[in-house]
Design a protein around this motif. Structure first.
Motif, short mmCIF file in Angstrom:
data_model
loop_
_atom_site.label_atom_id
_atom_site.label_comp_id
_atom_site.label_asym_id
_atom_site.label_seq_id
_atom_site.Cartn_x
_atom_site.Cartn_y
_atom_site.Cartn_z
N MET A 289 -6.61 -48.41 14.61
CA MET A 289 -5.72 -48.50 15.75
C MET A 289 -4.30 -48.09 15.38
O MET A 289 -3.66 -47.35 16.13
N ILE A 290 -3.83 -48.53 14.23
CA ILE A 290 -2.48 -48.19 13.78
C ILE A 290 -2.37 -46.68 13.56
O ILE A 290 -1.37 -46.06 13.94
N MET A 291 -3.40 -46.10 12.97
CA MET A 291 -3.37 -44.65 12.72
C MET A 291 -3.36 -43.87 14.04
O MET A 291 -2.68 -42.86 14.16
N SER A 292 -4.12 -44.34 15.01
CA SER A 292 -4.14 -43.66 16.31
C SER A 292 -2.78 -43.72 16.99
O SER A 292 -2.31 -42.73 17.55
N LEU A 293 -2.15 -44.88 16.94
CA LEU A 293 -0.80 -45.01 17.49
C LEU A 293 0.18 -44.12 16.73
O LEU A 293 1.07 -43.51 17.33
N ALA A 294 0.01 -44.04 15.40
CA ALA A 294 0.88 -43.19 14.60
C ALA A 294 0.71 -41.72 14.98
O ALA A 294 1.68 -40.96 15.03
N VAL A 295 -0.52 -41.31 15.28
CA VAL A 295 -0.77 -39.93 15.70
C VAL A 295 -0.07 -39.66 17.03
O VAL A 295 0.61 -38.63 17.19
N ILE A 296 -0.23 -40.56 17.98
CA ILE A 296 0.39 -40.39 19.30
C ILE A 296 1.91 -40.33 19.17
O ILE A 296 2.57 -39.44 19.73
N LEU A 297 2.48 -41.27 18.43
CA LEU A 297 3.93 -41.28 18.24
C LEU A 297 4.40 -40.10 17.41
O LEU A 297 5.51 -39.60 17.59
N GLY A 298 3.56 -39.63 16.48
CA GLY A 298 3.89 -38.44 15.69
C GLY A 298 4.02 -37.21 16.57
O GLY A 298 4.94 -36.39 16.40
N LEU B 64 -8.81 -41.11 19.48
CA LEU B 64 -7.66 -41.68 20.18
C LEU B 64 -8.05 -42.44 21.46
O LEU B 64 -7.27 -43.23 21.97
N ARG B 65 -9.27 -42.20 21.96
CA ARG B 65 -9.68 -42.77 23.25
C ARG B 65 -9.52 -44.29 23.33
O ARG B 65 -8.96 -44.79 24.31
N PRO B 66 -9.97 -45.09 22.37
CA PRO B 66 -9.82 -46.55 22.52
C PRO B 66 -8.36 -46.99 22.65
O PRO B 66 -8.04 -47.87 23.45
N VAL B 67 -7.49 -46.38 21.87
CA VAL B 67 -6.08 -46.77 21.92
C VAL B 67 -5.46 -46.34 23.25
O VAL B 67 -4.72 -47.10 23.87
N THR B 68 -5.76 -45.13 23.69
CA THR B 68 -5.18 -44.66 24.94
C THR B 68 -5.69 -45.46 26.12
O THR B 68 -4.93 -45.74 27.05
N MET B 69 -6.94 -45.86 26.09
CA MET B 69 -7.46 -46.69 27.18
C MET B 69 -6.77 -48.05 27.18
O MET B 69 -6.47 -48.59 28.24
#
Length: 126
Positions: free
Chosen positions: A1-10, A50-55
């Protein structure tokens, strides 16, 4: 989850840097979002990851309006002084946006040969 958020914020950061460095008229988050969508289209595994974090973000989207509400309260004096002008500008731009959107819809429907455009034209003749 942290990595997915980091990708989005990146991607948002890359968009912000590109917007400022290239002096683009688009906001950085919009550029970052376009790059993220392009990356998800090019690599579907990224979209799947990324789908779980975005949802989860979408389920709590209403929380993103809290800062805007705080901003309204913080600028209450300005709203009190300029409220009528702001209301007229918002109402006018809304009507204008709806009108332009309708005209663009009709133009695109005519260009694509959609039957909806002829139905709209017939309805306008009444």
């Amino acid at each position: 989850m942290i990595m997915s958020l980091a990708v989005i914020l990146g991607f948002q950061l890359v968009g912000e840097v590109a917007s400022r460095a290239l002096d683009l008229p688009l906001p950085g988050p919009v550029i970052g979002l376009c790059l993220l969508v392009a990356s998800c289209l090019a690599r579907p595994a990224l979209a799947h990851r990324l789908r779980p974090v975005t949802m989860g973000l979408l389920q709590h989207l209403s929380l993103f309006f809290v800062p805007a509400g705080v901003g309204v309260v913080a600028h209450m004096a300005l709203i009190r002084d300029q409220g009528i002008a702001l209301a007229l500008a918002i109402a006018g731009s809304t009507v204008l946006a709806i009108g332009v959107g309708a005209l663009v819809f009709v133009a695109v429907a005519k260009l694509t040969g959609s039957t909806d455009a002829s139905a709209l034209k017939d309805a306008g003749d009444d």
